[in-house]
Design a protein around this motif. Structure first.
Motif, mmCIF file in Angstrom:
data_model
loop_
_atom_site.group_PDB
_atom_site.id
_atom_site.type_symbol
_atom_site.label_atom_id
_atom_site.label_comp_id
_atom_site.label_asym_id
_atom_site.label_seq_id
_atom_site.Cartn_x
_atom_site.Cartn_y
_atom_site.Cartn_z
ATOM 1 N N ILE A 27 -3.668 13.297 28.933
ATOM 2 C CA ILE A 27 -3.793 14.739 28.708
ATOM 3 C C ILE A 27 -3.785 15.039 27.210
ATOM 4 C CG2 ILE A 27 -2.594 16.954 28.986
ATOM 5 C CD1 ILE A 27 -1.731 16.012 31.747
ATOM 6 N N LYS A 28 -2.946 14.335 26.462
ATOM 7 C CA LYS A 28 -2.939 14.503 25.007
ATOM 8 C C LYS A 28 -4.295 14.129 24.420
ATOM 9 C CE LYS A 28 -0.667 12.910 20.783
ATOM 10 N NZ LYS A 28 0.362 12.003 20.204
ATOM 11 N N GLN A 29 -4.882 13.042 24.929
ATOM 12 C CA GLN A 29 -6.206 12.631 24.456
ATOM 13 C C GLN A 29 -7.251 13.700 24.782
ATOM 14 O OE1 GLN A 29 -7.558 8.935 26.124
ATOM 15 N NE2 GLN A 29 -9.571 9.071 25.184
ATOM 16 N N PHE A 30 -7.220 14.221 26.009
ATOM 17 C CA PHE A 30 -8.166 15.266 26.393
ATOM 18 C C PHE A 30 -8.041 16.478 25.472
ATOM 19 C CE2 PHE A 30 -7.856 13.784 31.096
ATOM 20 C CZ PHE A 30 -8.749 12.761 30.827
ATOM 21 N N ALA A 31 -6.803 16.809 25.101
ATOM 22 C CA ALA A 31 -6.560 18.021 24.328
ATOM 23 C C ALA A 31 -6.907 17.865 22.856
ATOM 24 C CB ALA A 31 -5.092 18.433 24.470
ATOM 25 N N THR A 32 -6.924 16.635 22.340
ATOM 26 C CA THR A 32 -7.118 16.435 20.905
ATOM 27 C C THR A 32 -8.506 15.927 20.524
ATOM 28 O OG1 THR A 32 -6.132 14.217 21.128
ATOM 29 C CG2 THR A 32 -4.670 16.020 20.487
ATOM 30 N N VAL A 33 -9.279 15.419 21.490
ATOM 31 C CA VAL A 33 -10.625 14.952 21.155
ATOM 32 C C VAL A 33 -11.503 16.163 20.822
ATOM 33 C CG1 VAL A 33 -12.711 13.883 22.073
ATOM 34 C CG2 VAL A 33 -10.486 12.860 22.523
ATOM 35 N N PRO A 34 -12.147 16.169 19.651
ATOM 36 C CA PRO A 34 -12.947 17.335 19.255
ATOM 37 C C PRO A 34 -14.208 17.485 20.091
ATOM 38 C CG PRO A 34 -13.236 15.550 17.683
ATOM 39 C CD PRO A 34 -12.151 15.110 18.632
ATOM 40 N N SER A 35 -14.651 18.717 20.239
ATOM 41 C CA SER A 35 -15.921 19.027 20.906
ATOM 42 C C SER A 35 -16.904 19.493 19.841
ATOM 43 C CB SER A 35 -15.717 20.122 21.960
ATOM 44 O OG SER A 35 -14.806 19.710 22.950
ATOM 45 N N PRO A 36 -17.813 18.622 19.415
ATOM 46 C CA PRO A 36 -18.691 18.951 18.284
ATOM 47 C C PRO A 36 -19.763 19.975 18.607
ATOM 48 C CG PRO A 36 -19.285 16.830 19.209
ATOM 49 C CD PRO A 36 -18.034 17.257 19.911
ATOM 50 N N LEU A 37 -20.012 20.234 19.889
ATOM 51 C CA LEU A 37 -21.067 21.165 20.274
ATOM 52 C C LEU A 37 -20.540 22.184 21.268
ATOM 53 C CD1 LEU A 37 -23.937 18.588 20.890
ATOM 54 C CD2 LEU A 37 -23.584 19.978 18.836
ATOM 55 N N VAL A 38 -21.193 23.340 21.305
ATOM 56 C CA VAL A 38 -20.912 24.333 22.329
ATOM 57 C C VAL A 38 -21.778 23.991 23.529
ATOM 58 C CG1 VAL A 38 -20.920 26.782 22.926
ATOM 59 C CG2 VAL A 38 -20.356 26.065 20.604
ATOM 60 N N ILE A 39 -21.157 23.518 24.615
ATOM 61 C CA ILE A 39 -21.933 23.007 25.748
ATOM 62 C C ILE A 39 -21.444 23.564 27.091
ATOM 63 C CG2 ILE A 39 -22.723 20.889 24.646
ATOM 64 C CD1 ILE A 39 -20.356 19.449 25.968
ATOM 65 N N PRO A 40 -21.151 24.868 27.199
ATOM 66 C CA PRO A 40 -20.759 25.382 28.515
ATOM 67 C C PRO A 40 -21.946 25.365 29.470
ATOM 68 C CG PRO A 40 -21.093 27.197 27.014
ATOM 69 C CD PRO A 40 -21.221 25.944 26.194
ATOM 70 N N THR A 41 -21.663 25.064 30.737
ATOM 71 C CA THR A 41 -22.717 25.088 31.743
ATOM 72 C C THR A 41 -23.088 26.543 32.032
ATOM 73 O OG1 THR A 41 -21.874 23.064 32.734
ATOM 74 C CG2 THR A 41 -23.349 24.420 34.086
ATOM 75 N N THR A 42 -24.314 26.889 31.775
ATOM 76 C CA THR A 42 -24.755 28.269 31.953
ATOM 77 C C THR A 42 -25.205 28.533 33.392
ATOM 78 O OG1 THR A 42 -26.961 27.609 31.228
ATOM 79 C CG2 THR A 42 -25.454 28.473 29.537
ATOM 80 N N PRO A 43 -25.142 29.787 33.832
ATOM 81 C CA PRO A 43 -24.628 30.960 33.121
ATOM 82 C C PRO A 43 -23.124 30.885 32.943
ATOM 83 C CG PRO A 43 -25.107 31.536 35.382
ATOM 84 C CD PRO A 43 -25.603 30.141 35.211
ATOM 85 N N ALA A 44 -22.687 31.092 31.713
ATOM 86 C CA ALA A 44 -21.274 30.938 31.383
ATOM 87 C C ALA A 44 -20.709 32.245 30.844
ATOM 88 C CB ALA A 44 -21.109 29.826 30.346
ATOM 89 N N PRO A 45 -19.405 32.445 30.946
ATOM 90 C CA PRO A 45 -18.780 33.671 30.422
ATOM 91 C C PRO A 45 -18.917 33.758 28.909
ATOM 92 C CG PRO A 45 -17.299 32.488 31.920
ATOM 93 C CD PRO A 45 -18.435 31.563 31.631
ATOM 94 N N THR A 46 -18.981 34.969 28.422
ATOM 95 C CA THR A 46 -19.101 35.197 26.978
ATOM 96 C C THR A 46 -17.776 35.627 26.359
ATOM 97 O OG1 THR A 46 -19.811 37.479 27.392
ATOM 98 C CG2 THR A 46 -21.540 35.811 27.162
ATOM 99 N N THR A 47 -16.707 35.667 27.169
ATOM 100 C CA THR A 47 -15.382 36.017 26.659
ATOM 101 C C THR A 47 -14.364 34.993 27.145
ATOM 102 O OG1 THR A 47 -14.815 37.403 28.558
ATOM 103 C CG2 THR A 47 -15.971 38.467 26.723
ATOM 104 N N ARG A 48 -13.231 34.922 26.450
ATOM 105 C CA ARG A 48 -12.167 33.998 26.844
ATOM 106 C C ARG A 48 -11.588 34.382 28.201
ATOM 107 N NH1 ARG A 48 -11.482 29.102 26.241
ATOM 108 N NH2 ARG A 48 -12.191 29.407 24.086
ATOM 109 N N THR A 49 -11.486 35.671 28.478
ATOM 110 C CA THR A 49 -10.999 36.114 29.786
ATOM 111 C C THR A 49 -11.929 35.642 30.896
ATOM 112 O OG1 THR A 49 -9.978 38.077 28.804
ATOM 113 C CG2 THR A 49 -10.356 38.112 31.184
ATOM 114 N N GLY A 50 -13.219 35.733 30.637
ATOM 115 C CA GLY A 50 -14.185 35.267 31.621
ATOM 116 C C GLY A 50 -14.059 33.774 31.879
ATOM 117 N N VAL A 51 -13.758 32.994 30.831
ATOM 118 C CA VAL A 51 -13.562 31.554 30.991
ATOM 119 C C VAL A 51 -12.352 31.272 31.875
ATOM 120 C CG1 VAL A 51 -12.909 29.453 29.769
ATOM 121 C CG2 VAL A 51 -14.708 30.904 28.844
#
Length: 246
Positions: A27-51
């Motif tokens: 879980i620590k590894q999952f939380a700390t590995v960087p995500s270099p791209l914005v890759i949400p599966t669309t259609p995706a929410p445009t707000t944090r609440t929607g996520v």
């Protein structure tokens, strides 16, 4: 105290340490590995609440699976829903007095065990009957399903075929929690069931079952779809300051 009790007590302590420590590291590894791209599966929410709402639907209802394949969704819901009821039912072995809502869930836990096995058998049959799934299935996939089916079948077997002394079993489990070991019943079905559970605890952090915590860190599900509003720049792609001293 019998040698069998000592062996199973030590086995479950070892399995618990492996489960907690290595799952925590993952879980620590999952939380700390960087995500270099914005890759949400669309259609995706445009707000944090929607996520948050999207992720809640994914975890509770398997929304994406429902949209892609209804048959697999049915078996997945049977397995995961049944497993949740079984876990709640088993809390009675670790609590004294038993919480009221755990007592209310006892009859449902029996049906949950049946649903769990049916769901697992359906998901396992898919790995044999669907060509593209059979092609990508590894021996570890079949072994994991066999392990889960074995746990479910032995559990149901103790309910309907070979009963065990649940009072003595509860004394054993409570003894593990309080470090006051009590004798373990020697019924073969129970010993097999507990051994399989311990094996599952040990292999969990190294298996595909890690999708359970992993879904909460999946960029395709947890990212906000805002590349037009916010520029996402990976640290190694950020503009370099040529005036900074080295």
């Amino acid at each position: 105290m019998t040698l069998l009790t000592v062996v199973y007590a030590l086995l479950f302590y070892f399995a618990t340490i492996v489960l907690v420590v290595f799952t925590g590291l993952k879980i620590k590894q999952f939380a700390t590995v960087p995500s270099p791209l914005v890759i949400p599966t669309t259609p995706a929410p445009t707000t944090r609440t929607g996520v948050v709402f999207r992720l809640a639907r994914e975890v509770a209802l398997f929304e994406s699976l429902f949209k892609s394949n209804r048959w697999i969704w049915i078996f997945a819901v049977l397995f995961h829903g049944g497993l949740a009821l079984v876990v709640v039912r088993h809390l009675r072995y670790f609590t004294e007095p038993v919480w009221f809502w755990v007592s209310l869930a006892q009859p449902l836990g029996i049906y949950g065990g049946m649903a769990m096995v049916v769901g697992l058998l359906g998901l396992w049959a898919r790995r044999f009957l669907v060509d593209r799934v059979r092609y990508i299935s590894q021996p570890s996939d079949h072994l994991m399903l066999a392990l889960l089916v074995g746990i479910g079948m032995t559990g149901l077997g103790m309910k309907f075929v070979a009963h065990t002394d649940i009072v003595q079993l509860k004394a054993f489990t409570l003894g593990l929690v309080t470090f006051n070991w009590q004798p373990l019943p020697t019924d073969p079905a129970l010993l097999i069931h507990l051994a399989l559970v311990a094996v599952l605890m040990i292999v969990f952090p190294f298996s595909k079952l890690l999708h359970a915590p992993g879904v909460f860190f999946s960029p395709s599900r947890t990212m906000v779809d805002n590349p037009r509003e916010v520029r996402h720049v990976a640290p190694w792609a950020a503009p370099m300051d040529a005036t900074r001293e080295r």
